[in-house]
Design a protein around this motif. Structure first.
Motif, short mmCIF file in Angstrom:
data_model
loop_
_atom_site.label_atom_id
_atom_site.label_comp_id
_atom_site.label_asym_id
_atom_site.label_seq_id
_atom_site.Cartn_x
_atom_site.Cartn_y
_atom_site.Cartn_z
N GLN A 1 -58.94 -8.25 -33.31
CA GLN A 1 -58.45 -7.26 -33.56
C GLN A 1 -59.34 -6.36 -34.93
O GLN A 1 -59.27 -6.72 -36.01
CB GLN A 1 -56.84 -7.11 -34.01
CG GLN A 1 -55.66 -7.67 -33.29
CD GLN A 1 -54.08 -7.56 -33.05
OE1 GLN A 1 -53.92 -5.84 -33.62
NE2 GLN A 1 -53.69 -8.05 -32.74
N PRO B 1 -50.22 -5.92 -38.50
CA PRO B 1 -48.43 -6.16 -37.37
C PRO B 1 -48.10 -7.08 -38.19
O PRO B 1 -46.83 -7.79 -38.51
CB PRO B 1 -49.21 -6.65 -36.28
CG PRO B 1 -50.35 -6.52 -36.60
CD PRO B 1 -51.14 -5.80 -38.00
N GLU B 2 -48.81 -8.25 -39.20
CA GLU B 2 -48.56 -8.99 -40.58
C GLU B 2 -49.24 -10.00 -41.15
O GLU B 2 -50.70 -8.85 -40.88
CB GLU B 2 -47.86 -10.79 -38.93
CG GLU B 2 -48.87 -10.98 -38.34
CD GLU B 2 -49.17 -12.10 -37.26
OE1 GLU B 2 -49.06 -13.63 -37.66
OE2 GLU B 2 -48.51 -11.83 -36.12
#
Ligand SMILES: NC(=O)c1ccc[n+]([C@@H]2O[C@H](COP(=O)([O-])OP(=O)(O)OC[C@H]3O[C@@H](n4cnc5c(N)ncnc54)[C@H](OP(=O)(O)O)[C@@H]3O)[C@@H](O)[C@H]2O)c1
Length: 321
Positions: free
Chosen positions: A203, A212-213
């Motif tokens: 990503q 996202p995390e």
């Protein structure tokens, strides 16, 4: 001989002191040899040298360049290890307080010929071109040591790379992908983020974006501009490996987060001859190759330096002879 060199530092206008012209043939001390250079790659280190960072006036004129591939005195194809340890030093040469890189104390590789200690030569495998192998000794070796030697991270874990298009950043993505890590990157433009995905990143995010995390590890070479984001992006117990500070050495330390979430901050610099040997073998066995953005004749080195200064990078910039 033709060479790319600097006569005096210019902290604020590095290209103004970039010289391309004639320099004397290298002096060859006992135990050293000469390499006829075929390819040499540009590193941010060379821009720092023009600015006088790590290269004071009294050591100039200095031929720039840390990395080279070429032919040894017997005509063998060789890769030059850029880390020069002091005489008598044994063990990990990156821990030698008196070590230097080519172009810091001894003349560098952006020249027709360069003198190097005999022990700094490694055979170039036929599978890698001179240009590809010339990317390995600094940016790729640094990435290799950060990820595989210093980080303690395991394949399958998620690693964030700050920067998408630089020499070290592209090396981290390619090597991490080949070894089975989940590589995330931040990049300053959509084009750079897309290129990182094409290279194998899982990503790609805008610089500074909320992820996202949280990740297991961060690979840092950007410094001031991304340090806080790096610290905040880590899981408790995560690790930052830092080997550079392109945008400045003075970020807010984020000490509260570092101790409270029990982060590890690990320094890393270059790599050993044995690690370079392993990296070359990894490239040979896996088929992973440096992403070369552009190859230029050494006489056109100014164009390569301009690209790097302006952040117009897409992997490594290589000069050929
Ligand atoms: N300690 C060592 O042994 C060692 C060895 C090699 C390199 N280094 C250091 O590592 C750094 C990178 O070297 P390099 O040769 O890979 O340089 P490079 O090819 O010029 O790459 C620079 C990278 O920094 C990123 N960057 C620059 N300014 C930024 C900003 N304001 N915000 C976010 N990202 C920014 C770029 O991100 P984008 O892709 O988004 O443009 C790019 O990925 C240098 O500081 C160098 O001195 C240290």
């Amino acid at each position: 001989m033709q060479a790319v060199f600097v006569l005096s530092p210019a902290p604020d206008d590095p290209l103004s002191v970039l010289e391309i012209g004639d320099r004397p043939e290298p002096e060859v001390p006992d135990g050293w040899t000469t390499v006829q250079v075929k390819a040499a790659s540009l590193n941010h280190h060379d821009l720092f040298s023009l600015r006088g960072v790590g290269l004071p006036q009294e050591r100039m004129p200095m031929i720039l360049g840390c990395d080279a591939t070429g032919l040894d005195e017997d005509g063998n194809e060789v890769v030059v290890h850029a880390v020069l340890s002091s005489p008598g030093w044994t063990g990990d040469e990156t821990l030698d307080p008196k070590r230097s890189l080519l172009s810091e104390v001894f003349q560098g590789t952006f020249a027709e010929r360069v003198a190097v200690p005999k022990r700094n030569l490694l055979p170039k495998p036929a599978e890698l071109s001179f240009a590809e192998a010339a990317c390995l000794p600094t940016a790729w070796l640094t990435a290799y040591r950060m990820l595989f030697v210093r980080s303690g991270l395991r394949p399958g874990q998620t690693v964030l790379v700050q920067g998408a298009s630089g020499g070290v950043a592209t090396a981290l993505v390619a090597l991490g992908r080949a070894a089975g890590y989940r590589m995330w990157v931040t990049g300053r433009s959509e084009e750079k983020r897309q290129a990182a995905l094409a290279l194998g990143a899982d990503q790609a995010f805008e610089t500074g974006a909320r992820l996202p995390e949280r990740v297991d590890g961060v690979m840092e070479t950007v410094g001031e501009a991304t340090w806080s984001h790096s610290v905040k992006s880590l899981k408790p117990g995560g690790v930052i490996v830092t080997s550079g500070a392109t945008t400045g050495f003075g970020p807010k330390a984020e000490l509260n987060r570092i101790f409270f979430t029990q982060l590890s901050v690990i320094g890393s610099t270059m790599g050993t001859r044995a690690e370079l040997e392993s990296l070359i073998e990894m490239c040979r066995v896996t088929g992973v190759r440096p992403r070369i953005d552009v190859e230029l004749p050494m006489a056109e080195a100014r164009e390569g330096f301009s690209r790097m200064l302006e952040g117009r990078t897409g992997g490594k910039i290589v000069f050929t002879l």
